[in-house]
Design a protein around this motif. Structure first.
Motif, PDB file in Angstrom:
ATOM      1  N   VAL A   1      -1.623  -2.617  -4.069  1.00  0.00           N
ATOM      2  CA  VAL A   1      -1.062  -3.499  -5.085  1.00  0.00           C
ATOM      3  C   VAL A   1      -0.964  -4.902  -4.501  1.00  0.00           C
ATOM      4  CG1 VAL A   1       0.869  -3.930  -6.653  1.00  0.00           C
ATOM      5  CG2 VAL A   1       0.298  -1.580  -5.995  1.00  0.00           C
ATOM      6  N   GLU A   2      -1.520  -5.872  -5.212  1.00  0.00           N
ATOM      7  CA  GLU A   2      -1.457  -7.265  -4.790  1.00  0.00           C
ATOM      8  C   GLU A   2      -0.690  -8.055  -5.846  1.00  0.00           C
ATOM      9  OE1 GLU A   2      -5.217  -8.933  -3.782  1.00  0.00           O
ATOM     10  OE2 GLU A   2      -5.826  -7.222  -2.556  1.00  0.00           O
TER      11      GLU A   2
ATOM     12  N   THR B   1       0.836  -1.201   0.000  1.00  0.00           N
ATOM     13  CA  THR B   1       0.000   0.000   0.000  1.00  0.00           C
ATOM     14  C   THR B   1       0.869   1.248   0.000  1.00  0.00           C
ATOM     15  OG1 THR B   1      -0.141   0.039   2.427  1.00  0.00           O
ATOM     16  CG2 THR B   1      -1.858  -1.161   1.236  1.00  0.00           C
ATOM     17  N   VAL B   2       0.440   2.224  -0.787  1.00  0.00           N
ATOM     18  CA  VAL B   2       1.075   3.542  -0.827  1.00  0.00           C
ATOM     19  C   VAL B   2      -0.061   4.555  -0.901  1.00  0.00           C
ATOM     20  CG1 VAL B   2       2.718   5.069  -1.983  1.00  0.00           C
ATOM     21  CG2 VAL B   2       3.036   2.584  -2.093  1.00  0.00           C
ATOM     22  N   GLY B   3      -0.322   5.235   0.202  1.00  0.00           N
ATOM     23  CA  GLY B   3      -1.470   6.129   0.230  1.00  0.00           C
ATOM     24  C   GLY B   3      -2.744   5.336  -0.032  1.00  0.00           C
TER      25      GLY B   3
ATOM     26  N   HIS C   1       9.610  -0.930  -3.093  1.00  0.00           N
ATOM     27  CA  HIS C   1      10.646  -0.003  -2.627  1.00  0.00           C
ATOM     28  C   HIS C   1      10.053   1.386  -2.393  1.00  0.00           C
ATOM     29  CE1 HIS C   1      12.859  -3.252  -4.637  1.00  0.00           C
ATOM     30  NE2 HIS C   1      13.834  -2.981  -3.805  1.00  0.00           N
ATOM     31  N   ARG C   2       8.791   1.427  -1.963  1.00  0.00           N
ATOM     32  CA  ARG C   2       8.107   2.702  -1.728  1.00  0.00           C
ATOM     33  C   ARG C   2       8.912   3.572  -0.763  1.00  0.00           C
ATOM     34  NH1 ARG C   2       6.071  -1.701   0.226  1.00  0.00           N
ATOM     35  NH2 ARG C   2       5.407  -1.968   2.392  1.00  0.00           N
TER      36      ARG C   2
ATOM     37  N   LEU D   1      -3.291  -7.611  -9.131  1.00  0.00           N
ATOM     38  CA  LEU D   1      -4.274  -6.535  -9.039  1.00  0.00           C
ATOM     39  C   LEU D   1      -3.644  -5.255  -8.504  1.00  0.00           C
ATOM     40  CD1 LEU D   1      -7.272  -8.475  -7.449  1.00  0.00           C
ATOM     41  CD2 LEU D   1      -7.017  -7.817  -9.840  1.00  0.00           C
ATOM     42  N   ALA D   2      -4.117  -4.125  -9.038  1.00  0.00           N
ATOM     43  CA  ALA D   2      -3.719  -2.807  -8.542  1.00  0.00           C
ATOM     44  C   ALA D   2      -4.977  -1.956  -8.479  1.00  0.00           C
ATOM     45  CB  ALA D   2      -2.676  -2.162  -9.448  1.00  0.00           C
ATOM     46  N   GLN D   3      -5.156  -1.280  -7.354  1.00  0.00           N
ATOM     47  CA  GLN D   3      -6.385  -0.504  -7.147  1.00  0.00           C
ATOM     48  C   GLN D   3      -6.044   0.836  -6.526  1.00  0.00           C
ATOM     49  OE1 GLN D   3      -9.651  -2.777  -5.462  1.00  0.00           O
ATOM     50  NE2 GLN D   3     -10.367  -0.989  -4.324  1.00  0.00           N
ATOM     51  N   ARG D   4      -6.666   1.887  -7.029  1.00  0.00           N
ATOM     52  CA  ARG D   4      -6.507   3.230  -6.474  1.00  0.00           C
ATOM     53  C   ARG D   4      -7.855   3.689  -5.961  1.00  0.00           C
ATOM     54  NH1 ARG D   4      -3.160   8.377  -7.681  1.00  0.00           N
ATOM     55  NH2 ARG D   4      -3.262   9.144  -5.529  1.00  0.00           N
TER      56      ARG D   4
END
Length: 209
Positions: free
Chosen positions: A121-122, A115-117, A151-152, A127-130
């Protein structure tokens, strides 16, 4: 040490209940129903080996034994008694947290999620979800996003990205720029900027400006 372990696991996103002795553990393990118990062998009262039997009788939790004892027979005793992993003190907190997470994944209790904000991302599920929106990404864009998310907060150079995503480090760096630009555009369709350019250094995925 108990408070440090509790803090480290909480920072990794786990719900944690910590107890200073075996009596407290015996009282609460059935009601709390943990997925994993990090069990110190050297405890006041009943030791960790005896408490391991209690955990096994009252729950289906995975067990990570934590102890200063590093003799082979102690490790074998823990593992043959039903422990799933064994960490010897002194230890690095990040390694213990990683072992707990790995055990949870093996047990099927969690999926690998980054998670970033408001970005989720899985990697295992692809899967990627915003927010509430699922992102439509190419295979290369998704691989790039996974690498950035893993590497967030860390600035990655074009060479590092080329090597990790494409498997080589001696190619036209404009390739990275093209895919970064496309990925950034798709991310920003559903929220504020997450993928930032650090002039002269590279790129970083982070929630903060």
């Amino acid at each position: 040490m108990r408070l440090a372990v509790e803090s480290g696991l909480q920072e990794a996103g786990h719900l944690v209940l910590s107890r200073p002795d075996g009596s407290s553990l015996e009282r609460d393990v059935g009601e709390f129903r943990p997925d994993v118990v990090v069990l110190d062998v050297m405890l006041p009262g009943r030791d960790g080996f005896a408490l391991l039997e209690v955990v096994r009788a009252r729950s289906r939790a995975g067990v990570v034994m934590l102890t200063a004892r590093d003799a082979v027979d102690d490790r074998l005793r823990g593992l043959t008694s039903g422990a799933d992993d064994y960490v010897v003190k002194p230890f690095v907190l990040a390694e213990l947290v990683a072992r707990v997470s790995a055990l949870l994944r093996r047990m099927g209790r969690i999926r690998s999620t980054l998670t970033v904000g408001d970005l989720i991302v899985e990697p295992d599920a692809g899967l990627a979800q915003r927010g509430s929106e699922t992102l439509t990404l190419t295979a290369t864009e998704f691989k790039l996003l996974c690498h950035l998310a893993e590497h967030r907060g860390q600035v990655l150079t074009k060479t590092q990205i080329l090597s990790a995503v494409w498997g080589f480090d001696a190619y036209d760096p404009n390739l990275v720029e093209v895919f970064i630009s496309g990925l950034r555009r798709k991310l920003e369709e559903h929220g504020p900027r997450l993928l930032h350019t650090v002039r002269g250094l590279g790129y970083v995925l982070r929630a903060e400006p």
